[in-house]
Enzyme design. Sequence first.
Site, mmCIF file in Angstrom:
data_model
loop_
_atom_site.group_PDB
_atom_site.id
_atom_site.type_symbol
_atom_site.label_atom_id
_atom_site.label_comp_id
_atom_site.label_asym_id
_atom_site.label_seq_id
_atom_site.Cartn_x
_atom_site.Cartn_y
_atom_site.Cartn_z
ATOM 1 N N ASP A 113 -4.869 3.295 3.498
ATOM 2 C CA ASP A 113 -4.290 4.577 3.092
ATOM 3 C C ASP A 113 -5.285 5.725 3.032
ATOM 4 O O ASP A 113 -4.985 6.777 2.455
ATOM 5 C CB ASP A 113 -3.610 4.424 1.722
ATOM 6 C CG ASP A 113 -2.266 3.717 1.832
ATOM 7 O OD1 ASP A 113 -1.544 3.981 2.812
ATOM 8 O OD2 ASP A 113 -1.942 2.914 0.949
ATOM 9 N N ASP A 171 4.200 3.203 7.734
ATOM 10 C CA ASP A 171 3.482 4.260 7.009
ATOM 11 C C ASP A 171 2.086 4.513 7.592
ATOM 12 O O ASP A 171 1.533 5.600 7.478
ATOM 13 C CB ASP A 171 3.306 3.888 5.527
ATOM 14 C CG ASP A 171 4.467 3.145 4.904
ATOM 15 O OD1 ASP A 171 5.181 2.429 5.630
ATOM 16 O OD2 ASP A 171 4.668 3.267 3.691
HETATM 17 N N1 GLY Z 1 3.193 4.446 1.804
HETATM 18 C C1 GLY Z 1 3.996 3.938 0.766
HETATM 19 C C2 GLY Z 1 5.318 4.607 0.636
HETATM 20 O O1 GLY Z 1 5.747 5.372 1.468
HETATM 21 O O2 GLY Z 1 5.962 4.326 -0.355
#
Ligand code: GLY
Length: 394
Positions: A113, A171
């Site tokens: 992330d 994501d």
């Molecule tokens: N990246 C985690 C979410 O979108 O909840």
Amino acid sequence: MLRTIVLLALSLPAAAQLRPDPSLLRTIDTNLRLAVVQYRYLAAHTPSGVLPRSFDSAAGSVTTSGSGWWTSGFFPATLLELYGVSKDTALYNEAFRRMRLLEREQYNKTTHDLGFMMYCPFGEAWRLTGSAADADILMNSARSLSTRFRRAAGVIRSWDHAPWQYPVIIDNMMNLELLMWASRHSGDTSFRHIAVTHAFTTMRNHYRPDYSSYHVVDYDTVTGAVLKRQTAQGYADSSDWARGQAWGLYGFTAMYRWTHDRRFLSQATHIADFILAHIPADRVPYWDYSDPRIPDTYRDASAAAVMASALIELAGYVPPAEGRRYLAAATAALRTLSSPSYRSAYGANGGFLLMHSVGNIPAKTEIDVPLSYADYYFVEAMLRYRALGGSNRF
Ligand code: GLY
């Protein structure tokens, strides 16, 4: 992001033909003025040493995280977005105070992330100041993220925990801009290679024939073969988790901006068309397009904000008729999000701008709450919309 805004406003022939709605532009100016004071309020109600994440209305307090949580960068990044239009130095100083907490994450190799956590705030800071220190932080973050790439699978690993072997979530498309930036900044094409390879592998393995996306694809670490296609945050493995569809739309649109590879543009337009065929008329999706309880289930303002921001950019890359259709959808989403049904008043909602997002329904966490990332992409979408009218300041 500012650079993106200038690009949108000045250099795209198609963008020049996109006319923003004057009444929405006025609403956006009102929203942004209010956002400046709301974010000062949120800063004043968030303890030092942590980052705001959401609001617990029962407890009457902001919920927070440490620097290692995936949402940690959104608050300072939003402060910098708002500083960019307001030149309010209180926001600028607050952003840099909170970003000091994040600096240690540049060496974090346990998360995918880092695009969210580091590129959103430090990328914004670097564009504002050109500071070599911020560029160094971004370069180290890109190096850390790159360690999670495996050639056999052709993707960056998302999570390190069971029950998966080598899981990649949709994501992760949002973390590629950090690598593209690092390549451009340093001249080292290995970052770009990783990002482009990840995007093409995701295009191949995450998408169904109708251009909806699975949430999680699990790979064999050694051979790179796909083992499973599942969900973690959606209604079912075969369903269409709304924020995941928005992450993909945004990610492929951004990859087109960085590479000018028309395969990314084509993917983004197909995803947009899937979303627009399934989203309600007010352009704020239910949390999963396939939840059989619709309309008796939750909306997700965060998915709407991410989608609106991506559609405004995408509208500038396609022929005018298609661009107007995407812009109309983004306009409708921003109008709905700007209404009292979603847009909070000063002092309410813990200081966050938007109500009614969902974090993780299957895990029963953050359901129908404000979320820092909903606010970040809402502000970004509003700034992109204003840029279509040639405006970067109040
Ligand atoms: N990246 C985690 C979410 O979108 O909840």
